[in-house]
Scaffold this motif. Sequence first.
Motif, PDB file in Angstrom:
ATOM      1  N   GLN A  23      41.749  26.568 110.332  1.00  0.00           N
ATOM      2  CA  GLN A  23      41.647  27.823 111.146  1.00  0.00           C
ATOM      3  C   GLN A  23      42.619  27.436 112.529  1.00  0.00           C
ATOM      4  O   GLN A  23      43.419  28.351 112.892  1.00  0.00           O
ATOM      5  N   VAL A  24      42.382  26.536 113.190  1.00  0.00           N
ATOM      6  CA  VAL A  24      43.020  26.220 114.492  1.00  0.00           C
ATOM      7  C   VAL A  24      44.457  25.947 113.914  1.00  0.00           C
ATOM      8  O   VAL A  24      45.299  26.671 114.637  1.00  0.00           O
ATOM      9  N   GLY A  25      44.824  25.176 113.132  1.00  0.00           N
ATOM     10  CA  GLY A  25      46.035  24.685 112.608  1.00  0.00           C
ATOM     11  C   GLY A  25      46.793  26.158 112.280  1.00  0.00           C
ATOM     12  O   GLY A  25      48.290  26.222 112.634  1.00  0.00           O
ATOM     13  N   ARG A  26      46.096  27.109 111.600  1.00  0.00           N
ATOM     14  CA  ARG A  26      46.869  28.051 111.104  1.00  0.00           C
ATOM     15  C   ARG A  26      47.218  29.095 112.427  1.00  0.00           C
ATOM     16  O   ARG A  26      48.191  29.722 112.718  1.00  0.00           O
ATOM     17  N   ALA A  27      46.073  28.950 113.516  1.00  0.00           N
ATOM     18  CA  ALA A  27      46.442  29.894 114.725  1.00  0.00           C
ATOM     19  C   ALA A  27      47.546  29.243 115.465  1.00  0.00           C
ATOM     20  O   ALA A  27      48.374  29.888 115.948  1.00  0.00           O
ATOM     21  N   VAL A  28      47.687  27.865 115.286  1.00  0.00           N
ATOM     22  CA  VAL A  28      48.854  27.095 116.123  1.00  0.00           C
ATOM     23  C   VAL A  28      50.157  27.604 115.435  1.00  0.00           C
ATOM     24  O   VAL A  28      51.093  28.111 116.277  1.00  0.00           O
ATOM     25  N   ILE A  29      50.236  27.687 114.209  1.00  0.00           N
ATOM     26  CA  ILE A  29      51.507  28.108 113.297  1.00  0.00           C
ATOM     27  C   ILE A  29      51.677  29.537 113.770  1.00  0.00           C
ATOM     28  O   ILE A  29      52.895  29.617 113.892  1.00  0.00           O
ATOM     29  N   ALA A  30      50.820  30.322 113.778  1.00  0.00           N
ATOM     30  CA  ALA A  30      51.013  31.806 114.027  1.00  0.00           C
ATOM     31  C   ALA A  30      51.582  32.228 115.405  1.00  0.00           C
ATOM     32  O   ALA A  30      52.894  32.626 115.773  1.00  0.00           O
ATOM     33  N   GLU A  31      51.178  31.169 116.368  1.00  0.00           N
ATOM     34  CA  GLU A  31      51.596  31.381 117.504  1.00  0.00           C
ATOM     35  C   GLU A  31      53.096  30.718 117.773  1.00  0.00           C
ATOM     36  O   GLU A  31      54.022  31.465 118.462  1.00  0.00           O
ATOM     37  N   GLN A 197      40.165  31.857 119.865  1.00  0.00           N
ATOM     38  CA  GLN A 197      40.995  30.989 119.115  1.00  0.00           C
ATOM     39  C   GLN A 197      42.486  31.242 119.379  1.00  0.00           C
ATOM     40  O   GLN A 197      43.257  30.200 119.356  1.00  0.00           O
ATOM     41  N   ALA A 198      42.813  32.438 119.546  1.00  0.00           N
ATOM     42  CA  ALA A 198      44.269  32.523 119.723  1.00  0.00           C
ATOM     43  C   ALA A 198      44.773  32.184 120.982  1.00  0.00           C
ATOM     44  O   ALA A 198      45.946  31.857 121.146  1.00  0.00           O
ATOM     45  N   ASP A 199      43.751  32.323 122.159  1.00  0.00           N
ATOM     46  CA  ASP A 199      44.279  31.671 123.491  1.00  0.00           C
ATOM     47  C   ASP A 199      44.178  30.324 123.480  1.00  0.00           C
ATOM     48  O   ASP A 199      45.096  29.559 124.254  1.00  0.00           O
ATOM     49  N   LEU A 200      43.554  29.551 122.673  1.00  0.00           N
ATOM     50  CA  LEU A 200      43.335  28.114 122.504  1.00  0.00           C
ATOM     51  C   LEU A 200      44.818  27.807 121.959  1.00  0.00           C
ATOM     52  O   LEU A 200      45.511  26.972 122.133  1.00  0.00           O
ATOM     53  N   ALA A 201      45.494  28.227 120.843  1.00  0.00           N
ATOM     54  CA  ALA A 201      46.576  28.446 120.067  1.00  0.00           C
ATOM     55  C   ALA A 201      47.727  28.464 121.026  1.00  0.00           C
ATOM     56  O   ALA A 201      48.810  27.708 121.173  1.00  0.00           O
TER      57      ALA A 201
END
Length: 222
Positions: A23-31, A197-201
């Motif tokens: 989930q975090v990896g995907r959020a980083v990719i999206a950002e 999570q979006a803000d972590l990304a």
Amino acid sequence: MTATTTPRQQHRADVIVYGAGGQVGRAVIAEARRRGLTVTAAVRDPERHADLAGDGVTLVRCDVTDPAAVAATAPGHPAAVSSVYTPDTPSTEFYRAATTALVDGLARAGVPRLLSVGIATTLQTAPGIAVHDDPEFPDAYRTFSLGHSAALDLLHDSPDTLDWVVVTPPIDLDRTAPGTGHYRVGGPHVLGPRIAQADLALAIVDELTTPTHHRQQIAVAE
């Protein structure tokens, strides 16, 4: 769609994300893609994560505990992100192996910067005292936290040529709340109770695009 590549094919992109299927990896990719960065998404099983491949994202197979696999997938990237996890291997064993492989493999590939996602229980409540050091902290969670702590020790002992940062969210990492577009940075002490999570990304990609911290653990919170 961007084709899946094998480790033998060198690929150039702005960042490679190990553990991209989580989930975090995907959020980083999206950002990263929102900002126009190109991404290599590294996963153990590309067939399970075929949806990651797309415009600006190339999917590759990599066992992050294998230094040779890291060295084969990393060339051409100025930075790497690690958000890896597996339930199949004890935490201390897995994070030691993964961190060792990343330090070795990134050096061989000439990748100078690593951003790793930490966990809140390794943050300090007092100088030198981690959350998981509390005598009342549950043993099962402490064992998992010690794996991340071992990885942090390995990074501290790594060659100075690796510019690493461990970005550590609070215990409440809200995976469903919309991002606010803002966050605070501190650390390595406990900073706050929550972050989306979006803000972590956002914080991770900010460190990618504008490196501010170097060879240290930081905390981020709303």
